[in-house]
Every structure is written in structure tokens, then in C-alpha cells.
Design a protein around this motif. Structure first.
Motif, PDB file in Angstrom:
ATOM      1  N   ILE A 137       0.825  -1.023   0.162  1.00  0.00           N
ATOM      2  CA  ILE A 137      -0.059  -0.081   0.260  1.00  0.00           C
ATOM      3  C   ILE A 137       0.600   1.050   0.246  1.00  0.00           C
ATOM      4  N   GLY A 138       1.691   1.065   1.131  1.00  0.00           N
ATOM      5  CA  GLY A 138       2.918   2.321   0.749  1.00  0.00           C
ATOM      6  C   GLY A 138       3.722   2.364  -0.349  1.00  0.00           C
ATOM      7  N   MET A 139       3.936   1.189  -1.588  1.00  0.00           N
ATOM      8  CA  MET A 139       4.337   1.715  -2.663  1.00  0.00           C
ATOM      9  C   MET A 139       3.626   2.669  -3.686  1.00  0.00           C
ATOM     10  N   ARG A 140       2.043   2.196  -3.748  1.00  0.00           N
ATOM     11  CA  ARG A 140       1.133   3.048  -4.234  1.00  0.00           C
ATOM     12  C   ARG A 140       0.935   4.756  -3.851  1.00  0.00           C
ATOM     13  N   TYR A 141       0.733   4.360  -2.267  1.00  0.00           N
ATOM     14  CA  TYR A 141       0.990   6.135  -2.207  1.00  0.00           C
ATOM     15  C   TYR A 141       1.774   6.900  -2.743  1.00  0.00           C
ATOM     16  N   ALA A 142       3.255   6.150  -3.148  1.00  0.00           N
ATOM     17  CA  ALA A 142       4.570   6.362  -3.160  1.00  0.00           C
ATOM     18  C   ALA A 142       4.053   7.059  -4.877  1.00  0.00           C
ATOM     19  N   GLY A 143       3.589   6.057  -5.446  1.00  0.00           N
ATOM     20  CA  GLY A 143       3.873   5.321  -7.126  1.00  0.00           C
ATOM     21  C   GLY A 143       2.525   6.550  -7.247  1.00  0.00           C
ATOM     22  N   ARG A 144       1.159   7.005  -6.638  1.00  0.00           N
ATOM     23  CA  ARG A 144       0.368   7.934  -7.193  1.00  0.00           C
ATOM     24  C   ARG A 144       0.816   9.134  -7.156  1.00  0.00           C
ATOM     25  N   ALA A 145       1.485   9.647  -6.048  1.00  0.00           N
ATOM     26  CA  ALA A 145       2.192  10.695  -6.097  1.00  0.00           C
ATOM     27  C   ALA A 145       3.576  11.055  -6.884  1.00  0.00           C
ATOM     28  N   ASP A 146       3.849  10.329  -7.907  1.00  0.00           N
ATOM     29  CA  ASP A 146       4.800  10.273  -8.397  1.00  0.00           C
ATOM     30  C   ASP A 146       6.317  10.644  -7.545  1.00  0.00           C
ATOM     31  N   GLN A 147       6.392   9.408  -6.614  1.00  0.00           N
ATOM     32  CA  GLN A 147       8.035   9.573  -5.363  1.00  0.00           C
ATOM     33  C   GLN A 147       7.830   8.318  -5.951  1.00  0.00           C
ATOM     34  N   THR A 148       8.418   7.461  -6.271  1.00  0.00           N
ATOM     35  CA  THR A 148       8.547   5.638  -5.967  1.00  0.00           C
ATOM     36  C   THR A 148      10.627   6.290  -6.151  1.00  0.00           C
ATOM     37  N   GLU A 149      10.583   6.635  -6.341  1.00  0.00           N
ATOM     38  CA  GLU A 149      12.372   7.683  -6.601  1.00  0.00           C
ATOM     39  C   GLU A 149      12.381   8.169  -4.995  1.00  0.00           C
ATOM     40  N   ARG A 150      11.593   8.379  -4.685  1.00  0.00           N
ATOM     41  CA  ARG A 150      11.620   8.676  -3.056  1.00  0.00           C
ATOM     42  C   ARG A 150      11.676   7.677  -1.988  1.00  0.00           C
ATOM     43  N   LEU A 151      10.694   7.179  -2.593  1.00  0.00           N
ATOM     44  CA  LEU A 151      10.052   6.383  -1.590  1.00  0.00           C
ATOM     45  C   LEU A 151       9.916   5.031  -1.537  1.00  0.00           C
ATOM     46  N   ARG A 152       9.900   4.245  -0.767  1.00  0.00           N
ATOM     47  CA  ARG A 152      10.357   2.637  -0.753  1.00  0.00           C
ATOM     48  C   ARG A 152      10.040   2.260   0.512  1.00  0.00           C
ATOM     49  N   TYR A 153       9.098   1.056   0.095  1.00  0.00           N
ATOM     50  CA  TYR A 153       8.691   0.812   1.435  1.00  0.00           C
ATOM     51  C   TYR A 153       9.018  -0.558   2.159  1.00  0.00           C
ATOM     52  N   THR A 154       9.917  -1.654   2.604  1.00  0.00           N
ATOM     53  CA  THR A 154       9.226  -2.519   2.147  1.00  0.00           C
ATOM     54  C   THR A 154       9.101  -3.156   4.243  1.00  0.00           C
TER      55      THR A 154
END
Length: 468
Positions: A56-73
Motif C-alpha cells: 500500500i505504501g508503494m501505491r501511495y508513493a506511485g500515485r504521488a510520483d514519489q517512487t524514486e524517493r519513497l520505498r517501503y519494505t
């Protein structure tokens, strides 16, 4: 803390990473902010819940175009989550909802009513017995794997558990974060807007001086837009003392509002009694004073007793909502939550200074309360760290109510960590909700509650319940 190009990147360990509430708020806040790069490592005893939240965290990051900045594991162990972390967030449920149900139901059989049961009173006490050993384990691990990390505790009973962190690892850089004071800041913003004749202020524009202990907090100075608001608040409290006031009426069909919100009557009554404004929600404030003040007639005082049965149903709904998000349901629209963690992180790492109410050991910011006790006042977050703001002193008549709670909380931490089971019953008996039922009945209630908890307790404490 490390750099990726020109972006400062942080490692955030989230303990309780399967959270259905606080974790998703953090996800939304980080995605909305857009300036923080972070690896958020989620650890939970429920590994599947942590893995779900990572997706879910990666979905939030993806919607905000933040996958280069935010990573959830999702991490497999406490060690893996903590090693080298810059920040640690602790958001756990001490025990189960079945335990919480016993925390409420058993005292009720003895004539003790609780509106929340997670901070003081018999419920808060037994919850602390379950939680202190867990926080002690986390504190020791922080000392081993990330001793320089900043640590935000979101778990109740907040004063007790923040104290446990410091008792186990005195060098820890921790604070307890609670949003209850927002309630009075919203009311003060309403009064400021009414005075200005336009909607010019939100709660973030309201400045308050906070003093007390968690969930029994008070405000003795307030301003908005340069306007002193305390005189106006006190007049408003006297005006609405008899009937209460709320900007939007409580809808009796809305269970969440009915059980978690109030009409401010307890806050107004405390203001009229002591000359300072009660800052937390009425259902919390009511548990720190004798039951005859408010809890005996909570409906007359217009606040609810939050039933565990409702919490269980709400959790089921949140689990369903999380499962839906995990399988592609639309994410909530981007908007900042009312939590301050992102602002605090940014301030500590060189961003704009942040001042807000937090729970810290008393090093003089609260006069009249014991040194080392966990108190709630404002603190300044900046590149210099977390610095408590001098808050002053409570009115004498109020201090004599607050101080024993602070002393009891400190003593409870010390007794549990020392496995001093003999010290527990006297502390339990001294709570103002417990003492009126008498020594023998209170002692039996204590044994009943310890025996009923299904969560692991240190053996020396668990034995107390086996004799019940």
C-alpha cells in the motif's frame, strides 16, 4: 542518513508496521509532502500485515510520483528494521482487543466506569503491565542497532511507555507524540475566526502553551494571528458550561463521533474550576479525576464511553479497507493528516523549525512535577534536536491532582522493569478511580484483571493472577 544525488535520504523503522491507522497516515503524509526521500522498513509480529502495508505504501508513493524517493519494505525481524535507522516510529497494540475488553469489563463489575481505559485507571494500569516489557525490548534493541536514531512513540499509555524507553536506554532521543491538544486548538481557531469575522485561521495557526501529562493536558496561554485568545476562551467556557458546545452537532447515528467526540462540557468545567483550559478530549480528561466528577454521569456531561465491541467492529472495517487498497481500490485523495511526524522529521534534519506539544522527561520545563517524570509541554524541533519549552506551573489546586499521576507512572515503570510485583498493588490502589472501592475489592479486581490478560506478562507479574 545518506545522500542520493542532492536528495537527503532517511531510513525509518516502523515498529508495528502492520498498523491499520497510523501507518497509512504516515504514507499519505510522506507522499503529500514530496520533499523527503526515505526507506520505510515495516516490522510487525504479523508479517503479512507488514507486507500488505509495504504494498500500500508503494501505491501511495506511485500515485504521488514519489517512487524514486519513497520505498517501503516489510522486514523479518526487529534487528533488520532497526539496524542503522535514522528514525524509529513505535505504534503497537499492547495485547489484543480481547485484553482491552477485559480491561473495561472487569472494573465495570466492580462499579468502575472507564471511557477509554488505555492511560490511567485500572485499564490503563493493566495495559501498561502488558506494554512496558515490549517497549523495554524495543528500547534495548534501539540502543544496540540504531543508538543515534530519533524515536517517536505513538503507543498508549504514552507517559508510561515513553518513560520505559528512557529508563532502559537513557541516551535515547525519544518523544511521545499525541494529537489530543489539536481539539482545543480547533476550538480556539473557531473563536479567532468569529472574532475576526472571517475564516482566517486553522488550528495550525493557533499557538498554545501546553502543560500537564499526556491526556491530562492544559493550556494557560493561547494566541492566533497576534490576538490573545485566553480571555475569550474562558468567557466562552463559562457561557457554555451548562450545556456544552460543539461547532457541528454530534450525530447519534454516527458511532465513531458518538464514541470519540464530545460537547466540551468536561473541558469547560475544568476551566471554570481551575482557571486554565483542559486541552485533551473529555473522555480522556474524565479518567484522571474521581468517578463522581464525570464518569458516573457521562451522558449528562455529554461524552461517550468507547466500547471495545465498537473498536473490534471498526478494526474489521479497517482490515477490509486495507485489503481493498491492497488489491487496487482507489486511494484516499492526497491531503495531509493532523499528525506532526513529517514536520518533526523535516525540522530535525535541517528543515523549518517545528514547535508542538510532545511528551518528554521533565528537566525543568514543568515546575511542580518531579524531575524525570514524563510531562507534556511544547518542544522545539530543529537541527539542534528536541528542546523542551519552559511551560511554567499548573494552578496549585490542579497540581495536587496531576502530580500523583506523574509519580505513579514513574513508579510503575520502575516496578515492572525491576520485576517488583509487591510494589504493583499499592500503586494500583492509589489511582483515584480504584481507591474508592476499598482495599479487599481492589486487590481482587487486580488479580482478576491480571489473570484475564491473554498477552504475555513477565512470570513474576503473571503469578499475581494465578492466585485469583
Amino acid at each position: 542518513m545518506h545522500n542520493k544525488g542532492s536528495i537527503s535520504s532517511f531510513d525509518i523503522a516502523y515498529i508495528g508496521g502492520g498498523s491499520l491507522n497510523w501507518a497509512t497516515k504516515l504514507m499519505g503524509d510522506l507522499a503529500f509532502d514530496g520533499t523527503i526521500a526515505a526507506h520505510i522498513r515495516l516490522f510487525d509480529l504479523d508479517q503479512a500485515a507488514a507486507e500488505r502495508n509495504a504494498r500500500i505504501g508503494m501505491r501511495y508513493a506511485g500515485r504521488a510520483d514519489q517512487t524514486e524517493r519513497l520505498r517501503y519494505t516489510a522486514e523479518p525481524s526487529l534487528k533488520a528494521a532497526l539496524t542503522g535507522a535514522d528514525f524509529v516510529i513505535i505504534s503497537i497494540l499492547p495485547g489484543s482487543f480481547d485484553d482491552m475488553a477485559h480491561d473495561i469489563a472487569i472494573p465495570e463489575r466492580y462499579g468502575i466506569r472507564q471511557s477509554v481505559g488505555d492511560t490511567v485507571g485500572p485499564g490503563g494500569f493493566i495495559r501498561a503491565l502488558r506494554a512496558i516489557p515490549e517497549l523495554a525490548e524495543i528500547a534495548a534493541a534501539i540502543g544496540t542497532f540504531c543508538p543515534k536514531a530519533y524515536v517517536c512513540n505513538l503507543t498508549n499509555p504514552m507517559s508510561v511507555l515513553t518513560g520505559a524507553l528512557y529508563k532502559v536506554f537513557p541516551e535515547i532521543r525519544a518523544w511521545g507524540s499525541c494529537h489530543e491538544v489539536i481539539k482545543i486548538r480547533k476550538l480556539l481557531a473557531f473563536l479567532a475566526n468569529r472574532r475576526r469575522g472571517e475564516v482566517a485561521f486553522g488550528y495550525r495557526d493557533v499557538k498554545v502553551n501546553v502543560l500537564g501529562i499526556n491526556h491530562f493536558t492544559f493550556v494557560d496561554a493561547a494566541s492566533a494571528g497576534g490576538m490573545d485568545m485566553m480571555t475569550e476562551y474562558m468567557a466562552f467556557a463559562r457561557e457554555h458550561h451548562a450545556d456544552g458546545w460543539r461547532e457541528n452537532p454530534i450525530d447519534p447515528a454516527d458511532e465513531h463521533v458518538r464514541y470519540f467526540e464530545d460537547m466540551n462540557r468536561v473541558k469547560f468545567d475544568l476551566a471554570c474550576r481551575f482557571g486554565v483550559a483542559g486541552a485533551a478530549g473529555d473522555r480522556h480528561l474524565a479518567e484522571f479525576v474521581p468517578q463522581s466528577w464525570y464518569l458516573d454521569e457521562n451522558e449528562r456531561w455529554k461524552f461517550g464511553l468507547t466500547p471495545v465491541e465498537y473498536r473490534i467492529r471498526e478494526r474489521t472495517e479497517k482490515q477490509a479497507a486495507a485489503a481493498a487498497l491492497d488489491t487496487g481500490a482507489a486511494l484516499p485523495p492526497p491531503a495531509p493528516s493532523e499528525e506532526a511526524i513529517v514536520e518533526q522529521i523535516k525540522a530535525l534534519t535541517g528543515g523549518p523549525e517545528h514547535v508542538g506539544n510532545v511528551n518528554l522527561p521533565n528537566i525543568g520545563q514543568m515546575q511542580g512535577l518531579p524531575p524525570g517524570a514524563i510531562v507534556e509541554t511544547n518542544a522545539r524541533f530543529s537541527g539542534l534536536g528536541i528542546q523542551p519549552v519552559h511551560a511554567g506551573r499548573l494552578p496549585a489546586a490542579l497540581e495536587v491532582i496531576v502530580r500523583p499521576h506523574a509519580e505513579r507512572q514513574t513508579a510503575l515503570v520502575e516496578a515492572v522493569l525491576a520485576r517488583d510485583s509487591a510494589a504493583l498493588l499499592p500503586l494500583f490502589l492509589s489511582d483515584p478511580l480504584v481507591s474508592p472501592i476499598g482495599l479487599d475489592r481492589a486487590a481482587q479486581m487486580f488479580r482478576d484483571m491480571v489473570a484475564a490478560t491473554t498477552h504475555r506478562l513477565p512470570e513474576a507479574l503473571a503469578r499475581l493472577g494465578k492466585a485469583a
